[in-house]
Design an enzyme around this catalytic site. Sequence first.
Site, PDB file in Angstrom:
ATOM      1  N   LYS A 162      43.715  90.722  -2.596  1.00 59.18           N
ATOM      2  CA  LYS A 162      43.305  91.098  -1.237  1.00 59.18           C
ATOM      3  C   LYS A 162      44.156  92.229  -0.647  1.00 59.18           C
ATOM      4  O   LYS A 162      44.064  93.372  -1.081  1.00 59.18           O
ATOM      5  CB  LYS A 162      43.300  89.848  -0.343  1.00 59.18           C
TER       6      LYS A 162
ATOM      7  N   THR B 246      40.477  93.882 -20.787  1.00 60.06           N
ATOM      8  CA  THR B 246      40.376  95.328 -21.044  1.00 60.06           C
ATOM      9  C   THR B 246      41.266  96.137 -20.112  1.00 60.06           C
ATOM     10  O   THR B 246      42.026  96.983 -20.537  1.00 60.06           O
ATOM     11  CB  THR B 246      38.912  95.793 -20.843  1.00 60.06           C
TER      12      THR B 246
HETATM   13  C1  LIG Z   1      43.879  81.511  -1.668  1.00 62.03           C
HETATM   14  C2  LIG Z   1      42.857  82.207  -2.527  1.00 62.03           C
HETATM   15  N1  LIG Z   1      43.006  82.198  -3.877  1.00 62.03           N
HETATM   16  C3  LIG Z   1      42.104  82.807  -4.678  1.00 62.03           C
HETATM   17  C4  LIG Z   1      41.008  83.446  -4.171  1.00 62.03           C
HETATM   18  C5  LIG Z   1      40.027  84.127  -5.110  1.00 62.03           C
HETATM   19  O1  LIG Z   1      40.140  85.504  -4.969  1.00 62.03           O
HETATM   20  P1  LIG Z   1      38.901  86.420  -5.383  1.00 62.03           P
HETATM   21  O2  LIG Z   1      38.531  86.046  -6.780  1.00 62.03           O
HETATM   22  O3  LIG Z   1      37.788  86.136  -4.382  1.00 62.03           O
HETATM   23  O4  LIG Z   1      39.445  87.817  -5.260  1.00 62.03           O
HETATM   24  C6  LIG Z   1      40.809  83.501  -2.785  1.00 62.03           C
HETATM   25  C7  LIG Z   1      39.600  84.225  -2.263  1.00 62.03           C
HETATM   26  N2  LIG Z   1      39.211  84.027  -0.923  1.00 62.03           N
HETATM   27  C8  LIG Z   1      37.911  83.882  -0.625  1.00 62.03           C
HETATM   28  C9  LIG Z   1      37.444  83.947   0.641  1.00 62.03           C
HETATM   29  S1  LIG Z   1      35.788  83.611   0.702  1.00 62.03           S
HETATM   30  C10 LIG Z   1      35.696  83.400  -0.938  1.00 62.03           C
HETATM   31  C11 LIG Z   1      34.452  83.009  -1.609  1.00 62.03           C
HETATM   32  O5  LIG Z   1      34.454  83.110  -2.868  1.00 62.03           O
HETATM   33  O6  LIG Z   1      33.531  82.552  -0.922  1.00 62.03           O
HETATM   34  C12 LIG Z   1      36.915  83.605  -1.546  1.00 62.03           C
HETATM   35  C13 LIG Z   1      41.751  82.864  -1.942  1.00 62.03           C
HETATM   36  O7  LIG Z   1      41.598  82.864  -0.595  1.00 62.03           O
END
Ligand SMILES: Cc1ncc(COP(=O)(O)O)c(CNc2csc(C(=O)O)c2)c1O
Length: 407
Positions: free
Chosen positions: A265, A289
């Site tokens: 993020k 990759t």
């Molecule tokens: C604490 C924490 N750990 C891992 C993740 C996963 O990150 P991404 O794979 O989405 O980049 C998130 C992602 N946040 C998130 C907000 S809404 C959402 C969704 O898939 O609906 C995902 C996180 O808040």
Amino acid sequence: MLDVYTQIASIPIGYNHPALMKIMMNPHNLSSFVNRPALGMLPPRMFPEKLLDGLISVAPKGLKRVQTMACGSCSNENAYKAIFIWYRTKQRGHSNPTPEESATSVINQAPGCPDLSILSFMGGFHGRTLGCLSTTHTKAIQKLDVPSFDWPAAPFPKLRYPLAQYERENAQEEKRCLEEVEDLIVKWEKKGKPVAGIVIEPIQAEGGDNYASFDFFRKLRAIAKKHGSAFLVDEVQTGGGSTGLFWAHQHWGLDDPADMVTFSKKLLIGGYFYKDEFEPDKPMRIFNTWMGDPAKNMFLTEVLKVIREENLLEQVKRTGHVMLNGLYELQARYPHLLSKARGLGTFCAIDVKDEDTRNKLILKARNKGVVLGGCGNQSIRFRPALVFKEHHAQLFLNIFNDALADM
Ligand SMILES: Cc1ncc(COP(=O)(O)O)c(CNc2csc(C(=O)O)c2)c1O
């Protein structure tokens, strides 16, 4: 629009920041944007040095190594794998597999594919890939129809608010949860699925901005150490400065650092920091990759420069006071609608009386020019960029008040 959600908490210093636009305009950077390397095999010659000004400059205490990835899920997924490799190497006493382990691994059987587990918490969210999903316990729709590993999920403390009024009850609740963690570790050991690692968020974000005391996390860290489990802090949503410190888990004051910290993020790149002992013994054991993206690292290095030059972590603390005090005032003015105002820095949230009213309020705010996001069953979470100042917070609070008056 006044954005108080910033693409699910992933815009660090606002939209179109001049410092980042300049990166794009610099002809020396074009190659990094156009020629994306397979970092795991062919990193650009200066890539390690460039990490020093970027990611390594914000490495959490006690962690000197970093593995970049693309997103939060693949960061957690690969951190889990590194934990399992570490755990089996520790059990074996070395990293050379027996012929039986090699043969059984390719057909998904033990001992090559060991029955190890990751302990997570109810209300936790760690991503939507298979391993992460087995440690995610937020909404059914995210898990329905997807197979899950048989891994333990411990209760996360359900704190009563206002915190000052329920100190004794909340301490009791945290003690109950920590006892349950140890019971689960023992139980899974007896099941032949030892807990190789524990994963937790400093604030359970998707689950509804759930908090626990800093003492709870320090005690949890000690439990992981006592049982020989790795301690992984998932800072994907809390990391990057919005709690007033660059890493939310810095607030805990750990004597014994975490073993791993995942991020994504606001850092614009995914990945995880880790202790030396979690370095895989051979190349290509943790691999894909791209293994990250040097172009994103370039942006991150610039973001960190802006955070330092504009002293944005102090800004977050000042703005956070305005936000939280304003939310306290609104909850007092609309007690039939709002409760449980809470926050650390500008990482704030408030509960609405029910899910339907929460969703209507978010829509009403949007139509008045403010972008908000929900979390949990009935919370609104606030995730402004680090450049969100006191006057932006006041503007938001005034508009939020108008939306509430209109409910
Ligand atoms: C604490 C924490 N750990 C891992 C993740 C996963 O990150 P991404 O794979 O989405 O980049 C998130 C992602 N946040 C998130 C907000 S809404 C959402 C969704 O898939 O609906 C995902 C996180 O808040």
